[in-house]
Each structure stands twice: as structure tokens, then as C-alpha cells.
Motif scaffolding. Structure first.
Motif, PDB file in Angstrom:
ATOM      1  N   CYS A  82      14.089  12.514  23.425  1.00 22.11           N
ATOM      2  CA  CYS A  82      12.930  13.116  24.105  1.00 22.11           C
ATOM      3  C   CYS A  82      13.380  13.949  25.305  1.00 22.11           C
ATOM      4  O   CYS A  82      12.805  13.871  26.398  1.00 22.11           O
ATOM      5  CB  CYS A  82      11.923  12.049  24.531  1.00 22.11           C
ATOM      6  N   ASP A  83      14.435  14.717  25.103  1.00 20.94           N
ATOM      7  CA  ASP A  83      15.004  15.588  26.118  1.00 20.94           C
ATOM      8  C   ASP A  83      15.304  16.920  25.444  1.00 20.94           C
ATOM      9  O   ASP A  83      14.851  17.151  24.328  1.00 20.94           O
ATOM     10  CB  ASP A  83      16.265  14.955  26.719  1.00 20.94           C
ATOM     11  N   ALA A  84      16.028  17.820  26.094  1.00 24.80           N
ATOM     12  CA  ALA A  84      16.160  19.157  25.532  1.00 24.80           C
ATOM     13  C   ALA A  84      17.497  19.804  25.848  1.00 24.80           C
ATOM     14  O   ALA A  84      17.948  19.774  26.997  1.00 24.80           O
ATOM     15  CB  ALA A  84      15.029  20.047  26.048  1.00 24.80           C
ATOM     16  N   LEU A  85      18.105  20.383  24.804  1.00 26.28           N
ATOM     17  CA  LEU A  85      19.234  21.295  24.994  1.00 26.28           C
ATOM     18  C   LEU A  85      18.719  22.725  24.869  1.00 26.28           C
ATOM     19  O   LEU A  85      19.316  23.585  24.250  1.00 26.28           O
ATOM     20  CB  LEU A  85      20.338  21.027  23.976  1.00 26.28           C
ATOM     21  N   TYR A  86      17.559  22.946  25.454  1.00 26.91           N
ATOM     22  CA  TYR A  86      16.924  24.259  25.510  1.00 26.91           C
ATOM     23  C   TYR A  86      15.929  24.226  26.663  1.00 26.91           C
ATOM     24  O   TYR A  86      15.606  23.160  27.193  1.00 26.91           O
ATOM     25  CB  TYR A  86      16.213  24.584  24.186  1.00 26.91           C
ATOM     26  N   GLU A  87      15.458  25.384  27.044  1.00 27.11           N
ATOM     27  CA  GLU A  87      14.524  25.448  28.167  1.00 27.11           C
ATOM     28  C   GLU A  87      13.157  24.941  27.723  1.00 27.11           C
ATOM     29  O   GLU A  87      12.531  25.509  26.827  1.00 27.11           O
ATOM     30  CB  GLU A  87      14.406  26.892  28.674  1.00 27.11           C
ATOM     31  N   SER A  88      12.689  23.866  28.337  1.00 23.18           N
ATOM     32  CA  SER A  88      11.433  23.246  27.924  1.00 23.18           C
ATOM     33  C   SER A  88      10.594  22.878  29.138  1.00 23.18           C
ATOM     34  O   SER A  88      11.114  22.366  30.132  1.00 23.18           O
ATOM     35  CB  SER A  88      11.717  21.983  27.097  1.00 23.18           C
ATOM     36  N   LYS A  89       9.299  23.113  29.034  1.00 31.72           N
ATOM     37  CA  LYS A  89       8.365  22.665  30.065  1.00 31.72           C
ATOM     38  C   LYS A  89       7.776  21.307  29.722  1.00 31.72           C
ATOM     39  O   LYS A  89       7.053  20.715  30.528  1.00 31.72           O
ATOM     40  CB  LYS A  89       7.237  23.698  30.233  1.00 31.72           C
ATOM     41  N   LEU A  90       8.105  20.813  28.542  1.00 32.05           N
ATOM     42  CA  LEU A  90       7.544  19.546  28.077  1.00 32.05           C
ATOM     43  C   LEU A  90       8.499  18.377  28.282  1.00 32.05           C
ATOM     44  O   LEU A  90       8.041  17.245  28.504  1.00 32.05           O
ATOM     45  CB  LEU A  90       7.187  19.648  26.593  1.00 32.05           C
TER      46      LEU A  90
END
Length: 504
Positions: A82-90
Motif C-alpha cells: 500500500c505504498d508507491a514507486l511512483y508519484e501518488s496522492k493516495l
């Protein structure tokens, strides 16, 4: 003793020749369409703390080597917990990228966008690989303030050192689909890919704490196992519809555990004895395949041929028999394949025997390598064998007529032109309206002057390119060649060809 040594040399020579013959026959069986994927994972920490420049260099090297090996699709892990290797606002930046969850990379970059650009430049597809339910791995000690497990702790449960988004809570299904829709709408991904984690793998002494949800929302289901499967089924259907509503051409794929059910649990089960998707992970994979909620399925058949509990040949034949309603690719463990000897020829490992099975079975349309780095490191000459034998020639993606089966129109105005860069073959894209008709890539075939053109022969593919031109290998202008150019749409449906004779 001397006679024994001579006979031994003859024996090994004969076996070597037989091995080469087997390689040759397997190579000859290569078709023009084949999914050739590789998983690039982050959850093992291989990129953690590398920094922007070094990680880009590492990934570029891996992609270059995989391209030489014939790989045409990359599964890149972008959401491990539930994390990101991309730009995320969520969701927060992943610690598997920067070392600390919630901290952006410096110098700043977007790994997903970078990988899309690099893969497309090399003619590869990029499938964004997510883990839908896992909210925390065992090794993560600190979560960012905006992480879902801290914002909505009641939506998760703890299990074996992990946090899991509870599949029994409808809000979680909506949340995951919102995250996936965000990826699909903002990035030019070719696919959304999920691995084998639905409900967690069973651990002795641990129980899933979902009694309350079962009591409050049983949906008319009396058996908890059926209820859990129902929850996952709802999610898979919803996610599939979410992706295709946003971009119909983006493929949805799942890589389930290699055993659906054992024969002791079901008459249609495989003759195996191990963890089961249906009974232990509550993943009814065959239902998803047969209902059309997937565009491809990649069972993780990671065992070796001859494994007592889960024989590779038994399982690949089982999946071929029961999961043919959607393109079937086999998840292949590179290291395990080269670790074990061929059961019929102990002097070689199992790559040749496994590849032979792939080519024999009608519903097996490709392979995904676990994991990319093992192929890049060329363990057991696995990568060398791919590039020189099994994946020596380029391959188009398998067709998916259930999404789109109509080919684009032919290219126009094919013409060789002298330029300051040399002799170049130019063409014009065909006219097309909408994603189904527009050409996105082109295939250039090359034939000798007296050769009968066969566009089904992958050895005649000279190039697959996203450009509308190709530099020709000019020599002395005395050899006549015939080039054929075709157009591919987003699903790699192929147009009719346009030919041009050229003296090189």
C-alpha cells in the motif's frame, strides 16, 4: 581403463550432441507470437538506498540484457505494501525505493514513468505489478502518517507480522480499485499485474480475525471459506471492470500460486500435495479465468520436473487443460530450473525439457521469468540459452480478440530514401480512428529476392519499431532484398503487409 575412458568420452559426446539437437528442435518450434515476461521486484530490497542515478543505471542494464535475451514484457513492482514507486496522492512513497516510507526520492524521479519510457523504447510492454491487499510486510517497522493502516486501522488485520487489508470490508475493494484507476489513467501502462497474495498464506497457530465481518455481512453465505472466496471474487470482477472502463486496452493479469487444488480436495484437482489457491488462499482462479475477469493468467509453477509434492510437468499440463479460456503464461523459476538435472539426461539442467513442454502444450502462450536478475546474471547459462536458442528471434504478443481482434489498415507510401544518415526505408502510418484502429508499432520483415515471403516465420522479422522509418544495412548496392512492413495496434493485431524491393 583406457577403453573405459574412450567409451566415457564417446558417451558424453553423444549426450552433448543429443542436448544440442534438443535445443535445436525446441528453437525450431518457436512461433511468431509469445509472451516473454520477467518480474522485476523491489520487495527484496535490491534497490533500497541505491539512490536515483545508480538505480537507473541498474535498471537500464537489466533491461538491456533482458532485451538481448528476447524478453518483450516487464512486470515492475510498484506497490508492495500500500505504498508507491511512483508519484501518488493516495499512498506514500515506498521504503523499498528510498529506505523510509513517505520520503520522496532525491534527486527526484518517478520510477514507474521512467520504466514505461525505457521499456517502450526497447519495444517491451510494461505491466505495473501491485500487491492488492498487503499493507505491511514483516520487515517494515515504520509506516508513513498517510498510510492506509494508520489512517484507517480498522480496515486492516494483523497476521504473521504483516498488515492485510481485510477483503471482507467492501470499502477496501473500492480503495484498491481507486488506486489502480489512478495508475491506469495517469500512466501509459500496458497492463496491471497482481501476484499470488489474496488472503494470507496460512501459518500454523495463526487465524484470520474476520469473525465480526462474517457475522455482520455474510451475504447469505453459511460457510466462511465460501464467503472469503466470494469477497475476493467481487474484488477481481470490480478491478477488471475498473481497468477496462478507464482504458480498454490495458491488460489485467494475475500470477496465482502454482496449485489450484489437489486431487484429494477436488476431482479436477492436480495430482499434487501442497498449498491450494482455492482452499488456503481463497482464490478461485478458474472462476476468474472462465468468467473473463482476467486477460491473462501466470501460475507460478516454480517446482522442478520430478518434484514429489508438486511435479512441474503434472502442473503445467493441468493448467493447460483447465485454464485455456484466457492466454496462459507459465511463471518459471530460473534458479530452480538450472539447479536440478533433467530427469532423462542428468548431464544437463531442466531448461530444455521445460521449454519443450511449453512448445508442446497448445494453451501455453508464454513464460514469465522469476526473477529478472537471475536471467540477467545468466545463472546456469539460462540467459545465454534464451538469446541464442529459445528466444533467438523476436516475438509479437499473443492476440487477445476478446478485447480487440481487428487489425489496423496497411501502412502507406513505403519508400527507400537516401539521407545524410544513410539509406532509410520510410513509410506512413495507416489512417485510423480510436485506439482499436491506430497503429502503435510496425514489423519489418526481410526476404531474399527468390524467397517466398512467409510472415509467420519469426526468423524473418528484421525489426519491431515504434518509428515510421528504419535505417537499412546498405553495402554495395548489388544485392536485392524484399522488405515487408506491417502495422500493429495496441493489442498487436497485425495488418496486411506492404512490400518494397531494395538493392543493398
Amino acid at each position: 581403463m583406457r577403453i573405459r575412458r574412450i567409451m566415457g568420452k564417446i558417451r558424453y559426446s553423444v549426450m552433448g550432441c543429443l542436448a544440442l539437437l534438443m535445443l535445436s528442435l525446441t528453437a525450431q518450434a518457436q512461433g511468431k507470437r509469445e509472451f516473454r515476461g520477467a518480474w522485476i521486484q523491489c520487495v527484496n530490497g535490491q534497490f533500497q538506498g541505491m539512490g536515483t542515478e545508480r538505480m537507473q543505471q541498474t535498471l537500464a542494464y537489466q533491461l538491456d540484457e533482458l532485451q538481448k535475451d528476447g524478453v518483450n514484457a516487464i512486470m515492475f513492482q510498484v506497490r508492495p505494501e500500500c505504498d508507491a514507486l511512483y508519484e501518488s496522492k493516495l499512498e506514500p512513497w515506498s521504503r523499498f525505493l528510498t529506505g523510509r516510507q513517505g520520503v520522496a526520492p532525491a534527486p527526484y524521479w518517478d520510477p514507474l514513468q521512467w520504466m514505461i519510457d525505457e521499456c517502450h523504447k526497447r519495444g517491451m510492454e510494461l505491466h505495473a505489478w501491485i500487491n492488492p491487499y498487503r499493507a505491511k510486510t514483516k520487515t517494515t517497522g515504520q509506516l508513513a502518517a498517510n498510510h492506509i493502516a494508520l489512517r484507517k486501522p480498522a480496515n486492516c488485520f494483523a497476521y504473521d507480522g504483516q498488515f492485510i487489508l481485510n477483503p471482507g470490508i467492501p470499502e477496501n475493494r473500492n480503495y484498491i480499485c481507486e488506486v489502480v484507476k489512478d495508475i491506469v489513467t495517469r500512466y501509459d501502462v500496458d497492463g496491471i499485474h497482481m501476484d499470488d497474495y489474496f488472503y494470507p498464506y496460512p501459518v500454523k497457530g495463526e487465524s484470520i480475525p474476520d469473525d465480526r465481518q462474517f457475522r455482520e455481512h455474510p451475504n447469505g453465505i453459511k460457510d466462511k471459506g465460501d464467503w472469503r472466496r466470494y469477497n475476493v471474487n467481487l474484488f477481481i470482477e470490480q478491478l477488471y471492470k475498473t481497468v477496462h472502463a478507464a482504458k480498454p486496452w490495458v491488460k489485467v493479469g494475475i500470477s496465482p500460486f502454482g496449485i489450484y487444488r489437489n486431487k484429494k480436495s477436488s476431482p479436477i484437482g492436480s495430482d499434487t500435495n501442497g498449498t491450494q489457491n482455492y482452499d488456503d488462499l481463497y482464490a478461485d482462479v478458474l472462476l476468474w479465468v472462465n468468467n473473463g475477469w482476467l486477460d491473462y493468467c501466470v501460475p507460478q509453477v516454480y517446482w522442478e520436473i520430478g518434484n514429489r509434492a508438486a511435479d512441474y510437468e503434472t502442473l503445467i499440463r493441468w493448467w493447460n487443460q483447465y485454464a485455456g479460456q484466457r492466454p496462459l503464461f507459465i511463471g518459471e523459476d530460473v534458479e530452480r530450473t538450472v539447479k536440478f538435472p533433467d530427469v532423462k539426461n542428468p548431464n544437463v539442467h531442466q531448461q530444455a525439457a521445460k521449454m519443450a513442454l511449453h512448445r508442446q502444450l497448445p494453451y501455453v502462450k508464454g513464460t514469465v521469468l522469476w526473477y529478472a536478475k537471475a536471467a540477467v546474471d545468466n545463472v546456469g547459462n539460462y540467459g545465454t540459452n534464451l538469446r541464442n536458442v529459445y528466444w533467438r528471434y523476436p516475438a509479437l504478443q499473443p492476440t487477445m480478440p476478446f478485447i480487440d481482434g481487428k487489425a489496423p489498415k496497411k501502412v502507406r507510401k513505403v519508400k527507400p530514401v537516401w539521407t545524410e544518415d544513410g539509406y532509410v526505408l520510410f513509410w506512413t502510418a495507416p489512417k485510423g480512428k480510436g485506439w482499436k484502429d491506430e497503429a502503435t508499432k510496425y514489423v519489418v520483415y526481410r526476404f531474399a529476392p527468390n524467397e517466398k515471403p512467409n510472415l509467420e516465420d519469426p526468423s524473418k522479422i528484421y525489426a519491431i519499431t515504434g518509428q515510421t522509418f528504419l535505417k537499412l544495412p546498405y553495402d554495395n548496392g548489388k544485392t536485392r532484398w524484399v522488405y515487408h512492413v506491417t502495422a500493429l495496434d495496441r493489442l498487436q493485431n497485425e495488418s496486411k503487409s506492404v512490400s518494397k524491393k531494395v538493392k543493398l
